[in-house]
Design an enzyme around this catalytic site. Structure first.
Site, PDB file in Angstrom:
ATOM      1  N   GLY A   3     -21.066  36.816  -1.337  1.00  0.00           N
ATOM      2  CA  GLY A   3     -20.680  37.740  -2.393  1.00  0.00           C
ATOM      3  C   GLY A   3     -20.589  37.057  -3.749  1.00  0.00           C
ATOM      4  O   GLY A   3     -21.005  37.609  -4.772  1.00  0.00           O
ATOM      5  N   GLY A  21     -16.811  41.915  -0.847  1.00  0.00           N
ATOM      6  CA  GLY A  21     -16.630  40.627  -0.176  1.00  0.00           C
ATOM      7  C   GLY A  21     -16.847  39.490  -1.148  1.00  0.00           C
ATOM      8  O   GLY A  21     -17.855  39.452  -1.848  1.00  0.00           O
ATOM      9  N   ARG A  33     -24.153  22.673  22.918  1.00  0.00           N
ATOM     10  CA  ARG A  33     -22.978  23.521  22.708  1.00  0.00           C
ATOM     11  C   ARG A  33     -22.843  24.655  23.724  1.00  0.00           C
ATOM     12  O   ARG A  33     -21.792  24.856  24.319  1.00  0.00           O
ATOM     13  CB  ARG A  33     -23.071  24.112  21.312  1.00  0.00           C
ATOM     14  CG  ARG A  33     -21.746  24.291  20.635  1.00  0.00           C
ATOM     15  CD  ARG A  33     -21.945  24.995  19.333  1.00  0.00           C
ATOM     16  NE  ARG A  33     -21.916  24.082  18.209  1.00  0.00           N
ATOM     17  CZ  ARG A  33     -21.876  24.501  16.940  1.00  0.00           C
ATOM     18  NH1 ARG A  33     -21.888  25.780  16.658  1.00  0.00           N
ATOM     19  NH2 ARG A  33     -21.837  23.641  15.968  1.00  0.00           N
TER      20      ARG A  33
END
Lengths: 683, 293, 271
Positions: free
Chosen positions: A19, A14, A311
């Protein structure tokens, strides 16, 4: 291969923020890196992050903010599900991480004096979010991409772009390499490594459409899961309230649209009893709907907050209205986010960037036509289970929640939260196999605060990267170097993966019968629909049970899969078909976790169990997969030794601090929540 | 991998002096070629406006006669008064050769794509290359026929002479005393050639400012673009005026004017190699009110 | 800015005409697919390709393999889905069918980029784009990822310039449209072939950073050499097709100036 011939090599799977940060750290520690990514790393999903990255800073500090407060907010925002020591360490490192990014040349927005500008974000009363226009994630990953390109040109990083992770090679509980496939040539190969870091991001594609990129299918995590790695808090999925529905994906519409005065409504007719009913002309030109036939449901149900309710509440309300009452625009899954009452000059000044995205992708002018939005799956708090070594700060009893704006009880010191360099930081239950970034379950608990995702990715890279370097140099692997491990182990792993491919190729549909029951694209689509219906905003026991049986049906159909392409060159259908199998197993862990977690916490809302139950469920949901593919779930205690859980009551009057600091940007109570504090919550 | 230094010897001459050659190519198009082009077109266009240039001196001449007289005066001045003319000429030829050879090398490295990307600047890019190809062909014909005396390529076979610059040029362009079809074709080629070359120069002036980094901002590039368009338009008018002037010029009448020039300034009339079958007498002119030349 | 859709409400049938190729060296062929599109659903080219992948049957009714293509974020920030649509290069995620094929019977042609080797169908190998970033040392040479204090301060005006340049997503649109940038299958020649607008612009980005400046001589050497900024032909297609509206031609002018000064300096210091 590497020109410097680094003796120790680590595989990073990744190439997103986590990464790349890990790769840079490892190279600096003298470890060679083989970096695998299905896309060129610069195109990783990290580019999609918008709002910013949180860190305590000098301005906030002089107003009473601190790293400790950042830690406290994150734990509170995550509804007390996260292991607390790692969160403390992340908060402590945040300011340093900003400095490093700054030195890399990230074009952070600047004040007139040339310092880094800050914005307010959800979950905090202090400006502590650093940002680079409306594309902070893109700017951060480019800076890290550039650093890794530099290491690549110096021979210390070897990139395997367009390579897909297939399986971890594990020898007696220790990860010693991976099997991967070149998605162009279809070649399957095993690679040796002294340690493997999974930094493969989220799994939004399980839900069909999400705000995620097309490669965020969770397949790599699922393959580790199948290989014996534990997967934790799978049910904790963040659904963002305002996304732009599209035919192919959901695109984020930042909350700042509502912060700047946007109103959410649907066409509806008011009945004599005061309730609202479906509008016969819903879905037709919104400009023709008279004012008294517009149902501003958030304003009506939450008079104090109106459109800027937190939210999760906004998400639940919109979802409820459309799914349970069929009152979405045109009967579909969309509501209006209306800015047309605002002057165009004002909107251009404040919101031009995000309104441009809307214009471009919807093809409608948001300055004159209300935007059509709907909640969208956005982020996975859950992920591969990881461990850590707690740092030096261990109070006798957990403290109460910190009062915002008051002096921090402890100083920010590196090493208080996690012990730097210990082998097991961010390591999964498989030795030598690490999980960094969104694919890890750490830090965010049951709900992630906006602008903490970028931070956790880079923190994993630079902090836990040291642990990986130490592990490969002096850990158990130094007793038996990977190069001494028998080749037959790797050959066996390749053979196992090749057999899976052969099974798929043998199942190519040559009859042209085109049975939807065994078409991978149809199975994938049905999976997305089912998961979105059962496992997103509202989850009930019976629905989850049905979901689990539907998953069983899909798995049965998947076992009889028919491919449309048997080609041996760049066969995307085969790659997709494989990922459908992986998504199915991850979906099962998710649905099972949601079913078993009989409480409501953070993003996980169960109307049949509406309250949080700390006694039974302030625990991580740890899923295991048996070799035969059976998924089981158990609850594992968490590290909650630093802060005592309290009720999570954002913005309610009784949550008001007894002694508000005069320097605070705004008051915590009700309607006075600063509009900007929810803005740009796209990270 | 990528940072392997490339050994000097394996690199071509063009690559080793990449920037220098690129910049010399750009520079040579302006100095000397561009400067010469301006001078050349200004001089030649005097065939149209020369009577005005003569002021009182040409009061008794027609527009065409005045133009021919002034032009002739300029040619004589150039040939008699500019020092090291041959050196200048050789430098110019060398510059044109250098500019065109490199230009070919550079132009061949590009692939025009105006079919899909029909933007203005892209059309100019394509036209810059086409104008280079046709322009050099034209220059070769122009120099070969008028300077090197390759009269076999001239309709009517006229050999141009600087002693009779206007009349021999008119003969070459018309294909004879009267306009012939071959003359029309030659003139049409001249029209295409000079038009493209003026465009090539004006557009080159615009791009060179970006190449050298004189215009950086979009606005600066746009403003300089207008300036180059104005320069190009001016030169285009001069070029077309020259061509039209000589195409319409009666060679017999022009010869009379040229003879009158020598007479007027008390110089012997040079031997004439054109229109030898005709008896041409010098044009009657008033004594010069201007200083002796 | 805003391109109003002229598509009429309701459902229409359009044709996707796709240039296909099974792999390097394999013959090219065209295949057409019929597609039903409902106005106002936000259907883009990627969504159309997804529909075709699920049922790959051509207009002639013959079964074929699903089309291969590249895509990523689908929000025009990752640069993956660059293709040639109706003859012009662009990101296909933002290519809405209501805009580019508003009428019943409209045909949309899809081709892979022509300046890069085709991998399969619409997918190309753009490795050279990233290679060219190495040629201009497109990074800030920091001492490492250790905490050594903040980076250099800069004014909001400087930040704005760098931010705009830094939004380049290496999509390759500027290269596809450039008449001077041509396919170069042999990677041995990549170091001397034209860099293209994006790399020139990235050199400008890093030369304008206080620490990044350290490598400016090295970058300007690369820009002075074969394939450098001198190879630009000023067709200026790059700036027209850039999906991020990066002022690429300004970067070319700025680097032209820097290279001029650099060359003069080198001439006098004889380095």
């Amino acid at each position: 291969m590497a020109a410097t011939g680094n003796e120790k090599r680590v595989i990073v799977v990744g190439g997103g923020l986590a990464g790349l940060a890990a790769s840079a750290r490892l190279v600096e520690a003298g470890v060679g890196v083989d970096l695998f990514s299905v896309v060129p790393v610069k195109r990783s999903h990290s580019v999609c992050a918008q709002g910013g990255i949180n860190a305590c800073n000098e301005v906030a500090r002089q107003q009473g903010y601190s790293e400790y407060e950042h830690f406290d907010e994150t734990v509170y925002g995550g509804d007390f599900l996260a292991d607390q020591h790692p969160v403390l360490e992340m908060a402590n490192w945040a300011p340093r991480i900003i400095d490093v990014l700054d030195r890399m040349g990230v074009p952070f927005n600047r004040t007139s004096e040339g310092y880094r500008d800050l914005r307010l974000f959800g979950g905090s009363l202090f400006k502590r979010t650093h940002f680079s226009g409306a594309t902070t994630g893109q700017q951060l990953i480019y800076a890290l991409d550039e650093q890794v390109r530099r290491h690549e040109s110096e021979g210390n990083v070897t990139k395997y772009e367009h390579w897909e992770f297939l399986w971890p090679v594990i020898e007696s509980g220790r990860c010693v390499g991976i099997v991967a496939r070149d998605i162009r040539t279809m070649q399957i190969r095993a690679f040796r490594a002294d340690a493997v870091i999974m930094a493969t991001g989220g799994c939004g594609l399980i839900f069909g459409k999400s705000t995620n990129s097309v490669m965020c299918n969770g397949a790599a995590a699922a393959r580790c899961f199948r290989a014996g790695v534990h997967y934790a808090n799978a049910e904790m999925i963040q659904v963002h309230p305002t996304a732009i529905p599209g035919a192919d994906k959901l695109r984020l519409m930042s909350e700042s649209a509502r912060g700047e005065g946007g109103r959410v409504w649907v066409p509806a007719l008011k009945r004599p009893d005061g309730t609202w009913g479906v509008h016969p002309r819903s879905g037709q030109d919104p400009k023709t709907i008279p004012e008294n036939e517009r149902y501003y449901f958030l304003e009506e149900r939450y008079p104090a907050y109106g459109n800027i309710v937190p939210r999760d509440i906004a998400t639940r309300e919109i979802f409820d209205l459309c799914v349970n009452h069929g009152m979405g625009v045109g009967g579909g899954q969309q509501v209006y986010l209306d800015l047309t009452h605002k002057p165009k000059e004002y909107l251009q000044k404040k919101l031009e960037g995000i309104l441009e995205i809307y214009e471009k992708f919807v093809g409608e002018d948001p300055y004159t036509t209300p935007m059509r939005i709907f909640p969208g799956v956005h982020y996975s708090m859950g992920g591969l289970w990881t461990s850590f070594t707690p740092g030096s700060y261990t109070p006798a009893t957990p403290r109460t929640k910190h009062k915002s704006g008051t002096r921090a009880p402890i100083n920010a010191e590196i090493g208080q939260g996690m012990a730097l360099g210990e082998f097991n930081n961010a390591m999964t239950n498989v030795q030598g196999l690490y999980a960094f970034g969104e694919v890890s379950f750490a830090y965010h608990g049951a709900n992630r605060l906006g602008a903490n995702a970028l931070l956790s990715c880079i923190f994993d890279g630079v902090f836990c990267g040291v642990s990986v370097a130490n592990y490969v140099r002096s850990g158990p692997s130094s007793n038996k170097p990977t190069k001494d491990i028998s080749q037959s182990l790797y050959d066996g792993a390749v053979a196992q993966e090749s057999a899976k491919v052969k099974k798929l190729v043998d199942a190519v549909d040559t009859t042209g019968a085109d049975d939807p029951a065994t078409n991978p694209y149809i199975i994938g689509r049905e999976l997305g629909v089912e998961m979105t219906e059962a496992c997103t905003v509202v989850r009930t026991g019976p629905r989850l049970e049905r979901c689990l049986s539907k998953l069983g049906e899909l798995k049965a159909r998947y076992s009889k899969l028919k491919l449309a392409d048997a080609g041996g060159w760049t066969n995307q259908s085969m790659a997709y078909a494989r990922s459908v199998g992986d998504m199915l197993i991850l979906a099962e862990a998710l649905a099972l976790g949601a079913f078993r977690r009989q409480e409501s916490r953070g993003a996980h809302y169960r109307p049949d169990f509406p309250d949080r139950n700390d006694q039974e469920f302030m625990k991580s949901t740890v899923a295991r997969c048996s070799p035969s593919g059976e998924v089981s779930v158990e609850f594992v205690p968490i590290d909650a030794t630093l802060i005592q859980p309290t009720a999570r009551t954002y913005g309610k009057k009784d949550d008001k601090p007894a002694n508000p600091a005069p320097t605070r940007p705004s008051d915590a109570s009700g309607a006075n929540v600063p509009t900007g504090s929810l803005a740009g919550a796209g990270v | 991998m990528s940072n392997t230094p490339v050994s000097q010897s394996s690199v071509s001459f063009l690559d080793r002096h990449h920037l220098l050659l690129r910049r010399l190519h750009s520079l040579s198009g302006i100095v000397p070629i561009g400067v010469f082009l301006i001078a050349h077109l200004v001089t030649n266009s005097s065939i149209m406006w020369g009577k005005v240039g003569l002021r009182g001196d040409g009061a008794d001449m027609s527009l065409a006669e005045g133009g021919a007289f002034y032009f002739h005066k300029e040619v004589v001045w150039i040939n008699n008064s500019i020092p090291h003319l041959l050196l200048i000429e050789l430098t110019l030829w060398a510059a044109i050769a250098f500019h065109s050879v490199l230009g070919f090398v550079y132009a061949f490295s590009g692939r025009s794509n105006t079919r899909n990307y029909g933007y203005g600047a892209n059309w100019r890019y394509t036209l810059q290359r086409i104008s280079g190809y046709i322009g050099i062909l034209f220059i070769f014909y122009h120099v070969a026929t008028l300077r090197w005396g390759w009269s076999f390529l001239v309709p009517g076979g006229t050999t141009w002479s600087h002693h009779y610059a206007a009349s021999t040029l008119a003969l070459s362009l018309r294909g004879g005393t009267e306009i012939t079809l071959a003359g029309v074709l030659v003139s049409a080629f001249y029209f295409v050639g000079i038009t493209l070359l003026v465009f090539h120069f004006a557009n080159g002036l615009w791009t060179s400012a970006i190449t050298w980094g004189l215009t950086v901002s979009q606005r600066a590039q746009q403003q300089w673009g207008y300036a180059c368009a104005a320069i190009g338009t001016g030169l285009m008018l001069a070029a077309w005026a020259s061509l039209l002037g000589f195409f319409l010029l009666d060679p017999v009448q022009a010869t009379r004017v040229e003879q009158a020039y020598y007479q007027k300034y008390g110089q012997p009339i040079p031997k004439r190699h054109h229109l030898t079958d005709q008896n041409i007498t010098p044009l009657k002119t008033e004594p010069s009110t201007l200083g002796k030349n | 800015m805003h391109t109003p859709s002229t598509a009429k409400p309701g459902t229409r049938t359009i044709t996707m005409k796709i240039k296909r190729c099974d792999g390097p060296g394999k013959p090219e062929r065209w295949e057409s697919f019929s597609l039903s599109v409902t106005t106002g659903q936000g259907m883009n080219i990627i969504a159309a390709l997804q529909v075709i992948a699920a049922k790959p049957v051509t207009v002639e009714g013959s079964r074929t393999t699903p089309v291969v293509w590249d895509s990523g974020c689908l929000e025009e920030v990752c640069g993956a889905c660059t293709m040639v649509v109706n003859g012009k290069v662009r990101q296909t995620c933002s290519a809405l069918l209501d805009q580019i094929a508003p009428n019943d019977g409209d045909v949309v042609t899809l081709e892979p980029m022509s300046k890069f080797p085709v991998v399969r169908d619409l997918s190309v190998n753009r490795q050279r784009v990233f290679h060219n970033l190495k040629r201009v040392s497109a990074w800030v040479p920091i001492d490492g990822t250790y905490a050594l204090g903040p980076g250099p301060r800069e004014t909001p005006a400087e930040q704005e310039v760098r931010y705009t340049l830094s939004t380049c997503m290496s999509c390759g649109c500027c290269l596809e449209a450039c008449p001077q940038f041509n396919q170069e299958p042999d990677s041995k020649n990549w170091d001397t072939a034209f860099l293209g607008a994006h790399a020139i612009s990235q050199a400008r980005l890093f030369n304008s950073h206080a620490t990044g400046k350290e490598l400016a001589p090295q970058r300007l050497d690369a820009l002075s050499g074969p394939g450098g900024v001198g190879d630009c032909g000023n067709a200026q297609n790059c700036v027209k097709v850039c999906p991020k509206k990066i002022p690429l031609t300004e970067s070319i002018g700025a680097m032209g100036r820097a290279v001029t000064i650099h060359a003069v300096k080198k001439l006098f210091t004889m380095k």
